[in-house]
Design an enzyme around this catalytic site. Structure first.
Site, PDB file in Angstrom:
ATOM      1  N   ASP A 162       0.818  -1.206   0.000  1.00 32.10           N
ATOM      2  CA  ASP A 162       0.000   0.000   0.000  1.00 32.10           C
ATOM      3  C   ASP A 162       0.859   1.266   0.000  1.00 32.10           C
ATOM      4  OD1 ASP A 162      -2.313   1.576   0.287  1.00 32.10           O
ATOM      5  OD2 ASP A 162      -2.181   1.515   2.479  1.00 32.10           O
ATOM      6  N   GLU A 416       3.180  -8.045   7.489  1.00 34.72           N
ATOM      7  CA  GLU A 416       1.885  -8.653   7.203  1.00 34.72           C
ATOM      8  C   GLU A 416       1.953  -9.787   6.192  1.00 34.72           C
ATOM      9  OE1 GLU A 416      -1.126  -5.706   6.480  1.00 34.72           O
ATOM     10  OE2 GLU A 416      -1.115  -5.106   8.585  1.00 34.72           O
ATOM     11  N   TYR A 471      -6.528  -2.913  13.083  1.00 30.85           N
ATOM     12  CA  TYR A 471      -7.359  -1.796  12.624  1.00 30.85           C
ATOM     13  C   TYR A 471      -8.771  -1.864  13.193  1.00 30.85           C
ATOM     14  CZ  TYR A 471      -3.519  -0.149   9.889  1.00 30.85           C
ATOM     15  OH  TYR A 471      -2.304   0.367   9.534  1.00 30.85           O
ATOM     16  N   GLU A 507       1.008  -1.100  14.103  1.00 28.88           N
ATOM     17  CA  GLU A 507       0.078  -0.305  13.289  1.00 28.88           C
ATOM     18  C   GLU A 507      -1.279  -0.279  13.960  1.00 28.88           C
ATOM     19  OE1 GLU A 507      -0.292  -1.124   9.082  1.00 28.88           O
ATOM     20  OE2 GLU A 507       1.845  -1.557   8.861  1.00 28.88           O
TER      21      GLU A 507
HETATM   22  C1  BDP Z   1      -1.527  -2.458   6.627  1.00 30.98           C
HETATM   23  C2  BDP Z   1      -0.180  -2.313   5.952  1.00 30.98           C
HETATM   24  C3  BDP Z   1       0.170  -0.878   5.589  1.00 30.98           C
HETATM   25  C4  BDP Z   1      -1.049  -0.183   5.041  1.00 30.98           C
HETATM   26  C5  BDP Z   1      -2.093  -0.147   6.147  1.00 30.98           C
HETATM   27  C6  BDP Z   1      -3.360   0.584   5.711  1.00 30.98           C
HETATM   28  O1  BDP Z   1       0.847  -2.866   6.725  1.00 30.98           O
HETATM   29  O2  BDP Z   1       1.226  -0.860   4.664  1.00 30.98           O
HETATM   30  O3  BDP Z   1      -0.775   1.096   4.552  1.00 30.98           O
HETATM   31  O4  BDP Z   1      -2.456  -1.465   6.478  1.00 30.98           O
HETATM   32  O5  BDP Z   1      -4.276  -0.081   5.227  1.00 30.98           O
HETATM   33  O6  BDP Z   1      -2.163  -3.512   6.017  1.00 30.98           O
HETATM   34  O7  BDP Z   1      -3.412   1.799   5.843  1.00 30.98           O
END
Ligand code: BDP
Length: 595
Positions: A162, A416, A471, A507
């Site tokens: 991404d 990931e 997330y 993240e």
């Molecule tokens: C994760 C990835 C990261 C993406 C992020 C996203 O590690 O590179 O930019 O999600 O979706 O899957 O913002």
């Protein structure tokens, strides 16, 4: 691999600047011997920079294949008799180099340095020409992987990560002169022994006659006073009551390695050394024996126009912003950053999780988000033994380059990847072992994806730390932070129950459109990002095993196009031009207090 430096015995000249540049859309450059001279029509292109956004032209932005760079230079007459090389900080993703029409180097892998010995093909006192073919092509056998597709609009590079596939000569290019018999590499490991610091070292030499030279070492403190000395290619220096390298206090000693022929100095190389220890103990992450809590960000090398081109102005500014919000660390998501960044982190006392470019080894993430679906990750036709070999190489080059940086406290060998299948275990088991064998002093991990929670993941036992990308409140429980809070906490507790290992949240975050406000915070608003971070932080504070929080992302960044991305990824707490979003106020408040 040692960085180029000026010393009593070494010289370097920058080859940065405007180079001749040409796209090679039909791949005819080699056949037409462009390495002898670029054909008419070449334009000028700055080095270092990505080339994609510099010219206002989709041909450059969407190019797939080789581009050619060419420049000329003079080797000073005084360099006669020395070993002369050209050293590239990187060529993304593959560089092939000719000097005066002669092939001198090929390097695959877009984020690590390589050099070409040009002593035999270039003459001191004369002008020479260097030509580089740089390919941005990603295949199933490169790290990161990708594939090229023929479409109605032409050849398109597809990839599973991404961020925009910026390419070119992203880092400094140096012409270097070293003695023929020279210091080739230095490995330093530091420790604590009671009140003393230990600096164990190994010096490798190369070149004719190097083996019979004497090796001498001197360690000086920051004011230049010698605190220890040694001799021979291997040994341990002791430093009485050392001032340690600590997060927030990047205190550095300087180790000077000299090769001598009797009393004659043959080569001399200075290396910055931070005396510190790193250790995982149960679910604690210890630096100098004290529990450390990571605060900071996942980042990208990503700036307007330059793309991934290294730039000192942006580097210093980004560190200033990180310090301003109270961050003490970052991850080099999703590839090794320019060496200058690690040097600076060493000096600033900023803690780094250093990552390989192994991003996108996960076809389960397709589902329309990143434009692919329905393929197995590990198979003969996709990620296979050759990919694993490239991954091995990427790990080896990362550790070889960065092993001496005190700022680096852990290796992340992938971001990931698929990690819930036996195929993944077979793939990762030797790689984790390799990383540990190359560097037994630092914990090894990988950033785990949401698709592989503790009841599905089958590889985390191979690693020392749990790096989790989650997330809740964004890709799941979107807009429902109350549900997100319950689910995030439940998952973190399940990880903590399964493994007695520290958890760093590498993240978490929400896309946020700067300027979009909402009284009742809804997704994409600045208030929602702040609320999601606050929610996550409440949970982290309740789960003991969580020893760090690195928000995705430091600043908005460029991606390939897709309906999930609005002018790029907007999860930055800063905009792409580094203006703060509302969440920064929360961070400054939280991160100004003791963890
Ligand atoms: C994760 C990835 C990261 C993406 C992020 C996203 O590690 O590179 O930019 O999600 O979706 O899957 O913002």
């Amino acid at each position: 691999m040692l960085a180029p430096k000026d010393t009593a015995t070494r010289e370097r000249r920058s080859l940065d600047g405007l180079w001749n540049f040409m796209l090679d859309p039909d791949g005819t450059g080699r056949r037409d011997r462009w390495y002898e001279q670029l054909p008419p029509g070449a334009v000028e292109m700055p080095v270092p920079s990505s080339y994609n956004d510099v010219l206002a032209d989709p041909a450059g932005r969407d190019h797939v294949g080789d581009v050619w760079y060419e420049t000329s230079f003079w080797i000073p007459p005084s360099w006669a008799g020395r070993r002369i090389a050209i050293r590239f900080g990187s060529a993304t993703h593959r560089g092939e180099v000719w000097v005066n029409g002669q092939p001198v180097a090929v390097h695959q892998g877009g984020y690590t340095p390589f050099e070409a010995d040009i002593t035999a093909v270039a003459t001191p006192g004369e002008e020479s020409r260097v030509t580089v073919a740089v390919s941005n092509v990603l295949t199933w056998q490169t790290i990161p992987p990708g594939y090229v597709e023929d479409t109605a609009g032409g050849r398109r590079q597809r990839y599973f990560h991404d961020f925009f596939n910026y390419a070119g000569l992203h880092r400094h290019v140096w012409l270097t002169a070293t003695p023929t018999a020279r210091v080739e590499d230095i490995t330093v490991r530091t420790g604590l022994d009671g009140a003393d610091g230990t600096v164990s070292y190994r010096v490798e030499v190369a070149g004719q006659g190097a083996a019979r030279l004497g090796t001498q070492l001197s360690l000086a403190d920051a004011s230049g006073d010698e605190v220890a000395r040694g001799s021979g290619p291997e040994g341990v220096l002791r430093v009485e009551s050392p001032r340690l390298w600590r997060p927030g206090d990047g205190y550095l000693y300087q180790l000077t390695v000299e090769l001598r022929d009797g009393s004659t100095l043959v080569d001399s190389y200075p290396l910055a050394v931070g005396v510190r220890t790193v250790e995982v103990n149960g679910a604690r992450f210890l630096i100098n024996g004290k529990p450390f809590y990571f605060r900071g960000f996942g980042r990208h090398e990503d700036i307007p126009i330059r793309g991934k081109g290294h730039d000192d102005v942006w580097m210093v500014h980004d560190f200033a912003l990180m310090e301003w919000v109270g961050a003490n660390s970052f991850r080099t998501s999703h590839y090794p950053y320019a060496e200058e960044v690690l040097d600076y982190a060493d000096r600033r006392g900023v803690v780094v999780i250093d990552e390989t470019p192994a991003v996108g080894l996960n076809m389960g993430l397709g589902g329309g988000i990143f434009g692919t679906q329905g393929l197995p990750t590990f198979s003969e036709a996709t990620v296979n033994a050759a990919t694993q070999e490239a991954h091995r190489q990427a790990i080896a080059e990362l550790i070889a380059r960065d092993k001496n940086h005190p700022c680096v406290v852990a290796w992340s060998i992938a971001n990931e990847p698929e990690s819930d299948t036996q195929a993944a275990r077979a793939y990762f088991e030797p790689l984790a072992a390799q990383a540990r064998a190359l560097d037994p002093t630092r914990p090894v991990g990988f950033a785990n994806v949401m698709l592989a929670p503790p009841d599905k993941d089958v590889i985390s036992d191979l690693f020392d730390v749990l790096l989790l990308n989650r997330y809740y409140g964004w890709y799941v429980d979107t807009g429902d932070l109350a549900a997100a809070e319950v689910h995030l906490e439940a998952e973190l507790r399940a990880w903590a129950a399964k493994h007695d290992k520290p958890i760093v949240m590498t993240e978490y975050g929400a896309d946020t459109l700067a300027g979009l406000h909402d009284v009742v915070p809804g997704p994409w608003s600045e208030e929602y990002q702040a609320a999601l971070l606050e929610m996550s932080h409440r949970v982290f504070d309740r789960v003991d095993a969580v020893v760090g929080e690195q928000i995705w992302h430091f600043a908005d960044f460029a991606t390939s196009s897709g309906i999930m991305r609005v002018g790029g990824n907007k999860k930055g707490v800063f905009t792409r031009d580094r203006q703060p979003k509302a969440a920064v106020a929360h961070l400054r408040q939280r991160w100004s207090q003791a963890p």
